[in-house]
Enzyme design. Structure first.
Site, PDB file in Angstrom:
ATOM      1  N   ASP A 106      -9.387  26.548 -40.785  1.00  0.00           N
ATOM      2  CA  ASP A 106      -8.618  25.753 -40.385  1.00  0.00           C
ATOM      3  C   ASP A 106      -9.963  25.235 -38.999  1.00  0.00           C
ATOM      4  O   ASP A 106     -10.359  23.464 -39.006  1.00  0.00           O
ATOM      5  CB  ASP A 106      -7.843  25.722 -39.186  1.00  0.00           C
ATOM      6  CG  ASP A 106      -6.692  26.218 -40.412  1.00  0.00           C
ATOM      7  OD1 ASP A 106      -6.592  25.806 -41.374  1.00  0.00           O
ATOM      8  OD2 ASP A 106      -6.109  27.466 -39.978  1.00  0.00           O
ATOM      9  N   MET A 145      -7.107  13.645 -45.580  1.00  0.00           N
ATOM     10  CA  MET A 145      -5.973  12.231 -46.380  1.00  0.00           C
ATOM     11  C   MET A 145      -4.740  11.953 -45.382  1.00  0.00           C
ATOM     12  O   MET A 145      -4.366  11.230 -46.252  1.00  0.00           O
ATOM     13  CB  MET A 145      -6.654  12.247 -47.486  1.00  0.00           C
ATOM     14  CG  MET A 145      -7.092  12.622 -48.422  1.00  0.00           C
ATOM     15  SD  MET A 145      -8.558  11.389 -48.386  1.00  0.00           S
ATOM     16  CE  MET A 145      -8.030   9.974 -49.354  1.00  0.00           C
ATOM     17  N   ASP A 185       0.777  -1.064   0.240  1.00  0.00           N
ATOM     18  CA  ASP A 185       0.268   0.027  -0.295  1.00  0.00           C
ATOM     19  C   ASP A 185       0.829   1.375   0.174  1.00  0.00           C
ATOM     20  O   ASP A 185       0.140   2.155  -0.012  1.00  0.00           O
ATOM     21  CB  ASP A 185      -1.437   0.299   1.146  1.00  0.00           C
ATOM     22  CG  ASP A 185      -2.166  -0.961   1.068  1.00  0.00           C
ATOM     23  OD1 ASP A 185      -2.312  -1.316   0.172  1.00  0.00           O
ATOM     24  OD2 ASP A 185      -3.140  -1.073   2.250  1.00  0.00           O
TER      25      ASP A 185
END
Length: 510
Positions: free
Chosen positions: A296, A432, A36
């Site tokens: 854009d 693309m 822990d």
């Protein structure tokens, strides 16, 4: 308690340790078994700080189980008191050591008689709350402890500062871009001629907590930590607070208007007007406003995104995507299940569906179903995105080292709007791009990802079908792959061949 290899919010003791290690000269003692005690390693690795993590593990071992913990815990508190001379020692169990049902408050009371430091036990139910809830509770507990102590001793000064001032509550260690956000908030307040009274817990001293009521108002940038403290200060000291997260142009303006309201309430004869500042910042300083109207950004109109993170960041990013950039949010979600109502209220009308879960497989399946153009999430969503070949921008904790940047990267304020606009725009695959890389070769040698997201799948792609999949343009490949796998499952097929791919295509177009 559940076994998982990924958790969005850790166990409660991590939240307590994050708050304790954010303060200066505060030491935390964790009563825990080995395993822990990973917090020291995690903080040392991620936080770019020079100081050692002020956390000591008081290990629960077989000797402790045989003889009880009191002697060991008290010895550790006294040893750290002599070695480090901290102002405060915080004792916390973990969910594992809580099983022992020991009276840790008794240990704290006993250690307090011999220690020069203040000693408190973190008042957190380790079975009921997560890391963020525990952090919020621990911060409120520490603030309450020192303000009530100052009140008892008669040293509490509640006179307001001459000039408008604010406390920034909730900046702490391992937070998502917290240090950068803090700098941006200070700059924002300075522009408004508001002094910063105290920043807690990050870099603050517990001795200075008695000065908190001197501020005119409190600013709580994140819902996850600081809200309980702000509510306590409002209830007991009449301090107003602003909890609107200044993320994005619209919400930053709204946050400033809230600040204006609180300042004008305290000086009615000398009212301030921040509207010219909002106008100037929006039009000339922040680049995000004109960028969102540029050609854009218009390329992104109609693109679909998925958002997942903590309540604050997920809600803010969802609103920015939908309201400021015209991007459709297919699904937005949070792992803060305790804040579900607030989250739903904030994102209503800005997204198609809402998901609240702390199970990463649900998030992964949702992303695979929606097939967004981009994901905005945590480190886990980045992994999911890589497996599904979907780009991902990281907008929320939990994160890894690359989201603790050395450069200045705030998410809040007007500089934050520029950072977010960049992140959103750069996260989408443009035009693309992928397809051109595949046609002309280049240096992109990555193989097609044929692993399915679901962990319980038994589908395999043979070599020929992988080659065939590779010929398909990248921007539709993921969709074809998922449709083929869906067809294979429906027909109890375990190995996908080229013939199966064509059969799936025919079945879909039929």
């Amino acid at each position: 308690m559940k076994l998982a290899y990924w958790m969005y919010a850790g166990p409660a003791h991590i939240g307590t340790l994050r708050v304790a290690s954010s303060f200066k000269n505060v030491h935390a003692i964790m009563h825990a078994p080995l395993g822990d005690d990973y917090f020291n390693v995690m903080r040392s690795m991620l936080e770019r700080e020079r100081d050692f993590t002020p956390v000591t593990a008081s290990i629960v071992d077989r000797h402790v189980l045989a003889r009880g913990s009191q002697e060991k815990v008290v010895d550790n508190i006294n040893r750290k008191d002599k070695e480090e001379r901290p102002d405060l020692i915080v004792l916390t169990p973990t969910c594992t050591s809580s099983i022992l049902q020991e009276d840790l408050q008794n240990f704290v009371d006993r250690a307090s008689t011999t220690s020069n430091s203040d000693v408190i036990l973190a008042d957190v139910n380790h079975y009921r709350v997560n890391e963020l809830q525990a952090a919020d509770r621990t911060l409120e507990q520490v603030v309450r402890y020192y303000l009530e102590k100052a009140r008892r001793q008669g040293t509490l000064d509640q006179s307001l500062t001459k000039e408008p001032s604010a406390n920034i509550i909730g900046i702490f260690t391992l937070g998502f871009h917290n240090q950068h956000d803090c700098r941006e908030l200070k700059r924002l307040l300075q522009d408004l001629n508001i002094k910063v009274n105290k920043v807690i817990p990050e870099g603050g001293s517990v001795k200075d907590l008695q000065s908190l009521p001197k501020a005119w108002f409190n600013l709580v940038p994140y819902r996850e930590i600081g809200l309980m403290t702000a509510i306590y200060l409002e209830k007991n000291f009449g301090m107003p607070y602003v909890s609107i997260t200044p993320m994005g142009i619209v919400d930053t303006a709204e946050c400033i208007r809230q600040i204006q309201k609180h300042v004008n309430n305290l000086i009615p004869n000398k009212k301030v007007d921040y509207e010219p500042y909002i106008d100037q910042q929006t039009r000339f300083v922040s680049q995000a406003a004109w960028f969102s109207r540029s050609i854009d950004c218009q390329n992104l109109t109609g693109k679909k995104a998925v958002v997942f993170g903590d309540a604050t960041h997920a809600a803010s990013i969802t609103r920015i995507l939908a309201r400021e950039m015209g991007i459709r949010v297919g699904c937005t979600g949070t792992y803060c299940k305790h804040d579900t109502e607030w989250f739903k209220e904030q994102v209503q009308g800005f997204c198609d569906e809402i998901l609240t879960t702390d199970d990463h497989t649900e998030v992964g399946d949702m992303i695979a179903r929606i097939e967004p153009s981009a994901i905005f999430g945590t480190q886990m969503e980045r992994h999911i995105g890589k497996r599904l070949d979907i780009p991902c921008g990281v907008i929320s904790s939990p994160v890894h080292i690359q989201n603790f940047p050395l450069g200045y990267r705030p998410f809040l304020g007007y500089e934050g709007t520029n950072q977010i606009a960049d992140l959103i725009y750069n996260s989408f695959t443009l035009g693309m791009e992928d397809h051109l890389l595949e046609i002309f070769g280049g240096h992109d040698t990555k193989e097609v990802i044929t692993k399915s997201l679901s962990t319980d799948t038994d589908l395999t792609w043979n070599y020929e079908s992988q080659l065939e999949l590779n010929k398909i343009p990248g921007f539709v490949r993921g969709k074809i792959k998922r449709n083929t796998e869906k067809f294979a499952r429906q027909n109890n097929i375990t190995t996908i061949t080229v013939e199966i791919m064509y059969a799936a295509k025919e079945a879909l177009s039929a």
